[in-house]
Design an enzyme around this catalytic site. Structure first.
Site, PDB file in Angstrom:
ATOM      1  N   ASP A  14       0.856  -1.181   0.000  1.00 11.92           N
ATOM      2  CA  ASP A  14       0.000   0.000   0.000  1.00 11.92           C
ATOM      3  C   ASP A  14       0.893   1.233   0.000  1.00 11.92           C
ATOM      4  O   ASP A  14       1.601   1.484   0.980  1.00 11.92           O
ATOM      5  CB  ASP A  14      -0.874  -0.047   1.262  1.00 11.92           C
ATOM      6  CG  ASP A  14      -1.792   1.146   1.410  1.00 11.92           C
ATOM      7  OD1 ASP A  14      -1.643   2.154   0.695  1.00 11.92           O
ATOM      8  OD2 ASP A  14      -2.671   1.077   2.297  1.00 11.92           O
ATOM      9  N   ILE A  15       0.877   1.983  -1.082  1.00 19.36           N
ATOM     10  CA  ILE A  15       1.773   3.137  -1.213  1.00 19.36           C
ATOM     11  C   ILE A  15       1.525   4.192  -0.131  1.00 19.36           C
ATOM     12  O   ILE A  15       2.428   4.933   0.224  1.00 19.36           O
ATOM     13  CB  ILE A  15       1.696   3.738  -2.637  1.00 19.36           C
ATOM     14  CG1 ILE A  15       2.923   4.614  -2.908  1.00 19.36           C
ATOM     15  CG2 ILE A  15       0.380   4.495  -2.853  1.00 19.36           C
ATOM     16  CD1 ILE A  15       3.136   4.966  -4.352  1.00 19.36           C
ATOM     17  N   GLY A  36      -9.053   4.490  -6.960  1.00 15.08           N
ATOM     18  CA  GLY A  36      -7.765   3.810  -6.958  1.00 15.08           C
ATOM     19  C   GLY A  36      -6.730   4.467  -6.073  1.00 15.08           C
ATOM     20  O   GLY A  36      -7.018   4.908  -4.960  1.00 15.08           O
ATOM     21  N   VAL A  37      -5.487   4.521  -6.566  1.00 16.45           N
ATOM     22  CA  VAL A  37      -4.366   5.091  -5.826  1.00 16.45           C
ATOM     23  C   VAL A  37      -4.669   6.543  -5.434  1.00 16.45           C
ATOM     24  O   VAL A  37      -4.408   6.961  -4.306  1.00 16.45           O
ATOM     25  CB  VAL A  37      -3.073   5.027  -6.674  1.00 16.45           C
ATOM     26  CG1 VAL A  37      -1.954   5.817  -6.047  1.00 16.45           C
ATOM     27  CG2 VAL A  37      -2.652   3.592  -6.887  1.00 16.45           C
ATOM     28  N   ASP A  38      -5.217   7.308  -6.365  1.00 11.56           N
ATOM     29  CA  ASP A  38      -5.511   8.716  -6.140  1.00 11.56           C
ATOM     30  C   ASP A  38      -6.429   8.897  -4.924  1.00 11.56           C
ATOM     31  O   ASP A  38      -6.132   9.673  -4.013  1.00 11.56           O
ATOM     32  CB  ASP A  38      -6.154   9.302  -7.399  1.00 11.56           C
ATOM     33  CG  ASP A  38      -6.244  10.815  -7.392  1.00 11.56           C
ATOM     34  OD1 ASP A  38      -5.550  11.477  -6.600  1.00 11.56           O
ATOM     35  OD2 ASP A  38      -7.014  11.338  -8.219  1.00 11.56           O
ATOM     36  N   SER A 121      -1.270   4.752 -14.620  1.00 13.22           N
ATOM     37  CA  SER A 121      -2.199   4.581 -15.751  1.00 13.22           C
ATOM     38  C   SER A 121      -2.718   3.156 -15.955  1.00 13.22           C
ATOM     39  O   SER A 121      -3.476   2.919 -16.884  1.00 13.22           O
ATOM     40  CB  SER A 121      -1.605   5.080 -17.074  1.00 13.22           C
ATOM     41  OG  SER A 121      -1.712   6.475 -17.153  1.00 13.22           O
ATOM     42  N   TYR A 125      -7.400   3.922 -16.011  1.00 10.92           N
ATOM     43  CA  TYR A 125      -6.990   4.495 -17.294  1.00 10.92           C
ATOM     44  C   TYR A 125      -6.659   3.420 -18.323  1.00 10.92           C
ATOM     45  O   TYR A 125      -6.448   3.709 -19.490  1.00 10.92           O
ATOM     46  CB  TYR A 125      -5.810   5.444 -17.112  1.00 10.92           C
ATOM     47  CG  TYR A 125      -6.204   6.812 -16.543  1.00 10.92           C
ATOM     48  CD1 TYR A 125      -7.468   7.046 -16.004  1.00 10.92           C
ATOM     49  CD2 TYR A 125      -5.301   7.852 -16.551  1.00 10.92           C
ATOM     50  CE1 TYR A 125      -7.807   8.278 -15.488  1.00 10.92           C
ATOM     51  CE2 TYR A 125      -5.637   9.102 -16.042  1.00 10.92           C
ATOM     52  CZ  TYR A 125      -6.896   9.310 -15.507  1.00 10.92           C
ATOM     53  OH  TYR A 125      -7.224  10.542 -15.001  1.00 10.92           O
TER      54      TYR A 125
END
Length: 182
Positions: A14-15, A36-38, A121, A125
């Site tokens: 997990d970033i 998502g990540v964002d 991406s 995306y």
């Protein structure tokens, strides 16, 4: 898990939990959070991140912007907007490469020594993971050659499958015909 450079590491995780000078956010052009990540980064950082992002305006595809990390263990978040996959014939590869180049320009400008990337991406995306991994690793390796002050680049992959695709790309294994599938 690095196979070629002690300054490059591939991990599953997990970033938002990574301690680094900066983590990279696969952002949308409005820089206001999303899925998502964002979305995960915005939730973990707290409301202050959104407030700072609103002062930056939009971020075009291939460019990057830097903010504080707020409640994240990373001091900064570098937001970059990757291309939406449209089949590969609309400059997507160059746009994705520019994401990494733009991030490393900010890493250099701000004297950052450690940075963690997601797979840019490849979520909503739709960029094919095998193709994106090779562009990511090519650009990361080029930046590490150019920037000896960067001590560690970590690529944080969300699933074991993503990690395996990046591991194969790092090892120089050829891209499978039609991709590996999931």
């Amino acid at each position: 898990m690095s196979l070629s450079d002690s300054r490059l590491e591939l991990v599953q995780g997990d970033i938002t939990k990574v301690t680094a000078d900066a983590i990279v956010n696969a952002a949308n052009s409005a820089l206001v959070g999303g899925g998502g990540v964002d979305g995960a980064i915005h939730r973990a950082a707290g409301r202050e991140l959104l407030e700072e992002c609103r002062t930056l305006g939009r971020c075009p595809t291939g460019e990057a912007r830097i903010t504080q990390g707020y409640k994240l263990p990373a001091r900064h978040v570098i937001h970059t907007v990757g291309p939406v996959w449209q089949g590969g014939g609309r400059g997507e590869a160059g746009q994705l490469a520019r994401c990494y180049q733009s991030v490393f320009a900010l890493v250099e400008k701000h004297g950052l020594r450690t940075v963690a990337f997601p797979s840019i991406s490849t979520g909503v995306y739709g960029y094919p993971l095998e193709k994106a991994s090779r562009i990511a690793l090519r650009e990361i390796r080029a930046a590490l050659e150019r920037l000896p002050s960067v001590e560690k680049v970590t690529v944080v992959l969300f699933t074991p499958w993503d990690l395996e695709v990046y591991r194969r790309a790092l090892a120089g294994e050829p891209e499978p015909e039609g991709g590996l599938g999931r």
